[in-house]
Design a protein around this motif. Structure first.
Motif: not given
Length: 238
Positions: A90-117
């Motif tokens: 993701m671009s820095q712009q997209t990431t920043e928009k998502l992080v800002l929105a975490s003030n309003r909704v729960p956000l889980l950023l997971a570039p890798n969703t493997s439990i082992m990773v």
């Protein structure tokens, strides 16, 4: 949420490698109900979008290509539910928009969703803290030739975790990316000393490893308060 609670999900980016794996696994996993599988929200007709908007999911999961997560975020905000983003590159712009929105909704950023990773990340940061200036640290990652981003989101995340513990390591500057036809995803972190070395290696033999982790993360974040979360939070609560 309690493991017996039914989790209702919407998957955005349902026809990609990750999205389709999550859709398939959710349909056969007890405790999950797939309310909708959407390829691209911006390609829905007004009627189709209205049908999606009438649903009541517990979590929206996004596996689209940037800037697709912004559309997924708008949907999660409409529902007022958690938003899990498994998109990489993701671009820095997209990431920043998502992080800002975490003030309003729960956000889980997971570039890798493997439990082992996620567990590997804990081991890597522990090793980085223990060895400090005793070793040089490098990362080598290998993915299929069709993967768009390089280095991988996982490699960048691991490097950031290492450099946060030991800034002198400059792991971000020591990432080697391989793109090979038919390769399965792998990440190797090397701690090199003059007379010896330590390697921490992970290889995913199936996308289902990520899909299982994504569903575990969806269950974990359902009902959480607004905030920016990671897979570290998921495994630390296990």
């Amino acid at each position: 949420m309690d493991r017996t609670t039914q989790i209702h999900i919407i998957v955005h980016g349902s026809e990609g490698r990750m999205g389709s794996s999550v859709v398939s696994l959710a349909q056969e996993t007890q405790g999950f109900e797939l309310l909708a599988a959407v390829r691209r929200l911006d390609r829905l007709s007004a009627t189709e979008y209205a049908e999606i908007a009438s649903l009541t999911p517990d979590v929206v999961l996004d596996f689209t290509i940037d800037p697709g997560p912004i559309s997924g975020l708008e949907l999660a905000e409409k529902f007022g539910c958690p938003f899990l983003v498994g998109t990489t590159g993701m671009s820095q712009q997209t990431t920043e928009k998502l992080v800002l929105a975490s003030n309003r909704v729960p956000l889980l950023l997971a570039p890798n969703t493997s439990i082992m990773v996620a567990r590997m990340r804990q081991l890597v940061t522990m090793a980085a803290a223990v060895f400090q200036d005793q070793t040089s640290i490098s990362i080598e990652e290998t993915h299929r030739s069709t993967k768009r981003d390089a280095p991988s989101g996982t490699a960048l995340d691991l490097a950031a975790a290492i450099d946060a513990i030991n800034p002198k390591a400059r792991a971000h500057d020591h990432i080697k990316s391989n793109r090979l036809e038919g390769a399965s995803p792998s990440h190797e972190i090397r701690f090199e000393a003059p007379e010896e070395n330590l390697k921490i290696f992970h290889n995913a033999r199936s996308n289902m490893a990520y899909a299982r982790g994504a569903l575990a993360a969806a269950r974990w974040i359902a009902g959480r308060p607004p905030g920016c979360y990671s897979m570290d939070d998921v495994v630390s609560s296990a």
